[in-house]
Enzyme design. Structure first.
Site, PDB file in Angstrom:
ATOM      1  N   TYR A   1     -13.982 -16.860  28.394  1.00  0.00           N
ATOM      2  CA  TYR A   1     -14.028 -15.406  28.132  1.00  0.00           C
ATOM      3  C   TYR A   1     -12.677 -14.771  28.431  1.00  0.00           C
ATOM      4  O   TYR A   1     -12.235 -13.838  27.752  1.00  0.00           O
ATOM      5  CB  TYR A   1     -15.120 -14.719  28.971  1.00  0.00           C
TER       6      TYR A   1
ATOM      7  N   PHE B   1      -0.930   1.004   2.887  1.00  0.00           N
ATOM      8  CA  PHE B   1      -1.994   0.191   2.303  1.00  0.00           C
ATOM      9  C   PHE B   1      -3.302   0.984   2.438  1.00  0.00           C
ATOM     10  O   PHE B   1      -3.399   1.892   3.251  1.00  0.00           O
ATOM     11  CB  PHE B   1      -2.084  -1.168   3.000  1.00  0.00           C
ATOM     12  N   ASP B   2      -4.328   0.631   1.643  1.00  0.00           N
ATOM     13  CA  ASP B   2      -5.532   1.488   1.610  1.00  0.00           C
ATOM     14  C   ASP B   2      -6.240   1.622   2.965  1.00  0.00           C
ATOM     15  O   ASP B   2      -6.673   2.705   3.339  1.00  0.00           O
ATOM     16  CB  ASP B   2      -6.495   1.095   0.475  1.00  0.00           C
TER      17      ASP B   2
ATOM     18  N   ASP C   1       4.243  -2.214   9.523  1.00  0.00           N
ATOM     19  CA  ASP C   1       3.021  -2.874   9.074  1.00  0.00           C
ATOM     20  C   ASP C   1       3.481  -4.251   8.607  1.00  0.00           C
ATOM     21  O   ASP C   1       4.078  -4.407   7.549  1.00  0.00           O
ATOM     22  CB  ASP C   1       2.372  -2.069   7.948  1.00  0.00           C
TER      23      ASP C   1
ATOM     24  N   ALA D   1       2.182  -7.231   7.804  1.00  0.00           N
ATOM     25  CA  ALA D   1       1.320  -8.232   7.146  1.00  0.00           C
ATOM     26  C   ALA D   1       2.127  -9.343   6.465  1.00  0.00           C
ATOM     27  O   ALA D   1       1.796 -10.511   6.571  1.00  0.00           O
ATOM     28  CB  ALA D   1       0.402  -7.551   6.137  1.00  0.00           C
TER      29      ALA D   1
ATOM     30  N   LYS E   1      -2.366 -12.988   6.288  1.00  0.00           N
ATOM     31  CA  LYS E   1      -1.417 -13.247   5.194  1.00  0.00           C
ATOM     32  C   LYS E   1      -0.375 -14.262   5.676  1.00  0.00           C
ATOM     33  O   LYS E   1      -0.588 -15.461   5.562  1.00  0.00           O
ATOM     34  CB  LYS E   1      -0.742 -11.942   4.754  1.00  0.00           C
TER      35      LYS E   1
ATOM     36  N   HIS F   1     -13.170   1.640  -3.874  1.00  0.00           N
ATOM     37  CA  HIS F   1     -13.045   0.527  -4.822  1.00  0.00           C
ATOM     38  C   HIS F   1     -13.857  -0.698  -4.413  1.00  0.00           C
ATOM     39  O   HIS F   1     -14.171  -1.537  -5.236  1.00  0.00           O
ATOM     40  CB  HIS F   1     -11.577   0.157  -5.055  1.00  0.00           C
TER      41      HIS F   1
HETATM   42  N1  F0G Z   1      -1.608  -3.655   5.790  1.00  0.00           N
HETATM   43  C1  F0G Z   1      -1.293  -4.253   4.624  1.00  0.00           C
HETATM   44  C2  F0G Z   1       0.073  -4.075   4.038  1.00  0.00           C
HETATM   45  C3  F0G Z   1      -2.248  -5.016   3.951  1.00  0.00           C
HETATM   46  O1  F0G Z   1      -1.928  -5.584   2.794  1.00  0.00           O
HETATM   47  C4  F0G Z   1      -3.531  -5.155   4.536  1.00  0.00           C
HETATM   48  C5  F0G Z   1      -4.570  -5.938   3.869  1.00  0.00           C
HETATM   49  C6  F0G Z   1      -3.795  -4.537   5.763  1.00  0.00           C
HETATM   50  C7  F0G Z   1      -2.817  -3.796   6.348  1.00  0.00           C
HETATM   51  C8  F0G Z   1      -5.151  -4.652   6.428  1.00  0.00           C
HETATM   52  O2  F0G Z   1      -5.332  -5.911   6.950  1.00  0.00           O
HETATM   53  O3  F0G Z   1      -7.285  -6.876   5.706  1.00  0.00           O
HETATM   54  O4  F0G Z   1      -6.495  -7.862   7.860  1.00  0.00           O
HETATM   55  O5  F0G Z   1      -7.652  -5.691   7.835  1.00  0.00           O
HETATM   56  N2  F0G Z   1      -4.481  -6.312   2.693  1.00  0.00           N
HETATM   57  C9  F0G Z   1      -5.399  -7.148   1.962  1.00  0.00           C
HETATM   58  C10 F0G Z   1      -4.976  -7.208   0.545  1.00  0.00           C
HETATM   59  C11 F0G Z   1      -6.833  -6.831   2.163  1.00  0.00           C
HETATM   60  O6  F0G Z   1      -5.753  -7.772  -0.263  1.00  0.00           O
HETATM   61  O7  F0G Z   1      -3.895  -6.744   0.179  1.00  0.00           O
HETATM   62  P1  F0G Z   1      -6.774  -6.617   7.086  1.00  0.00           P
END
Ligand code: F0G
Length: 461
Positions: A73, A125-126, A216, A218, A259, A451
């Site tokens: 844990y 990002f969304d 960010d 990723a 990613k 979406h």
């Molecule tokens: N920031 C970026 C630039 C991303 O592309 C994503 C996710 C996230 C944050 C959120 O991360 O999915 O681990 O919670 N992008 C995926 C995509 C979902 O298909 O582009 P997450």
């Protein structure tokens, strides 16, 4: 244009069979899914390009590491392995694992933002936009104008428009801007890289106005690869050296490790040296994600991330990976199919607005092409355009996106050159009957991140 394929720097030890449905079966499946590609069963998809997130293939070393999962844990040895691996790459003192990127956003955004505040990014990002808006703040995109011209070459189309950034801060008042976010690579603009110079200039502005700069992260490794290839002064530096320099300019980062760390689940928060901020982050992580030494993940997942972070910065791996996008771009050039050019790091973004000029933004050309690719060849991509943008949270009106893309995201270490050829052939087949493709309208939609779940129907002409 690049027709030379840099072959996979790995061999295949285990295979996962995939199914190929008939065209009639696919037509029935997509109708049943209300023309929403997220509603398809993955077993009904032949080549899945919905996302490069969490869809990569782990290596033998990562799987071996999974067997060494310490599921305590608290204080699991995998946690310490992860912290060392991440500190080594990012050069940050404080690292917190979380279960994915949006979990990092959920922990961090309410600390920096709230009603009346703004987040300014080269492009949100969304989920990042959603977490900004969930705090009551507003998200503003501030991308360089050359990103909007999908035809003309520019090496760093993901850059922040720094002149506009200064204007925005002056207009809004620096006390109202809670965070500046640099998304590397810039996913929504086409996986486009951000230059070191632009990161540095943005950091100078952030420092001047005393606003935290957050990365960010990723796709940080792909961004570092582009800097090495395209920016003066970096060709002899290693990906790790470039990564360290990029992160040295920021205050903190959030990262979806699904990613560039090539794992199926995981995320990180990093803070350079602000101990006080990190204490607040830890305090929020425990109720939201779990104790700090596991952050919503199993010990084995932490180990896979520790190893994957290092594999993700391997130069030959990155050369092969970006080479896949370049191979497809070369074929699209020959076929005269428009896409965000130069091609980005994790996906080919077909310019559906231009490919389907008879479909207006409010009938979602990016979505229309994604649906058609599924019908044509069982390929699943997604819209990055007005359909994804949704409605303005203040007026409720459909936002007109700056882009109408169909994104073909390539999972890491999963598909071969032959799969890429199938994708190109499908696009060419669609090109030959482009006028028959309908736009779409929404029958039902949720308030936020529509979406993923909304239901659509083709528009009759
Ligand atoms: N920031 C970026 C630039 C991303 O592309 C994503 C996710 C996230 C944050 C959120 O991360 O999915 O681990 O919670 N992008 C995926 C995509 C979902 O298909 O582009 P997450």
């Amino acid at each position: 244009m690049n027709n030379k394929y840099f072959a996979e720097p790995f061999k295949i030890k285990m295979v996962e069979p995939i199914t190929i449905l008939t065209r009639e079966e696919r037509l029935a499946k997509i109708k049943e899914a209300n023309y929403n590609l997220f509603s398809l069963k993955s077993e009904d998809v032949y080549i899945d390009l919905l996302s490069d997130s969490g869809t990569g293939a782990m290596s033998t070393n990562q799987w071996a590491g999974m067997m060494n999962g310490d599921e305590a844990y608290s204080g699991s040895k995998n946690y310490f392995n992860l912290i060392s691996s991440a500190q080594d790459i990012f050069g940050y003192e404080y690292i917190q694992p979380v279960h994915q990127g949006r979990a990092a956003e959920k922990v961090v955004m309410p600390i920096l933002l709230g009603p009346g505040k703004f987040a300014i990014s080269n492009m949100h990002f969304d989920t990042t936009r959603a977490h900004v808006e969930l705090t009551g703040a507003r998200a503003i995109d501030c991308i360089v104008p050359e990103a909007l011209d999908t035809k003309t070459y520019a090496p760093f189309k993901g850059n922040m428009d720094v002149l506009r950034l200064v204007e925005l801060i002056e207009e809004l008042g620096k006390e109202n801007v809670g965070v500046i976010i640099m998304t590397i690579t810039n996913n929504s603009a086409g996986g486009q890289p951000v230059s070191m110079e632009n990161i540095k200039n943005t950091a100078e502005i952030a420092n001047k106005y005393n606003i935290p700069l957050m990365i960010d992260a990723a796709r940080f490794a792909e961004n570092a690869f582009f800097i090495k290839e395209r920016e003066e002064g970096y060709k002899d530096k290693s990906i790790k050296e470039i990564a360290r320099e990029m992160f040295s300019h920021a205050h903190l980062f959030t990262m979806s490790a699904k990613k560039d760390a090539i794992i199926n689940m995981g995320g990180l928060i990093g803070v350079k040296n602000d101990k006080e901020l990190f204490e607040v982050i830890k305090g929020r992580t425990i109720p939201l994600e779990g104790f700090i030494s596991y952050g919503g993940l199993s010990g084995r997942d932490l180990e896979a991330m520790a190893i994957g972070l290092q594999e993700g910065i391997d130069y030959n791996y990155l050369k092969y990976r970006i080479g896949q996008m370049e191979y497809m771009a070369g074929k699209l050039d020959i076929a005269d199919i428009p896409y965000q050019s130069p091609v980005g790091g994790h996906a080919v973004f077909v310019n559906a607005g231009e490919f389907l000029p008879h479909i207006p933004y409010y009938e979602f050309p990016g979505q229309a092409l994604a649906v058609e690719l599924y019908i044509e060849a069982g390929i699943r991509g997604c819209d990055i355009g007005s359909y994804m943008m949704g409605n303005d949270p203040d007026t409720g009106k459909q936002i007109k996106s700056q882009f109408e893309f169909t994104r073909l995201a390539i999972p890491r270490r999963v598909y071969t050159q032959s799969h890429l050829d199938v994708i190109i052939e499908a696009l060419i087949a669609i090109k030959n009957r482009v006028n028959t493709i309908p736009g779409y309208k929404i029958n039902w939609e949720p308030k936020i991140l529509r979406h993923f779940t909304s239901r659509l129907i083709p528009v009759d002409k």
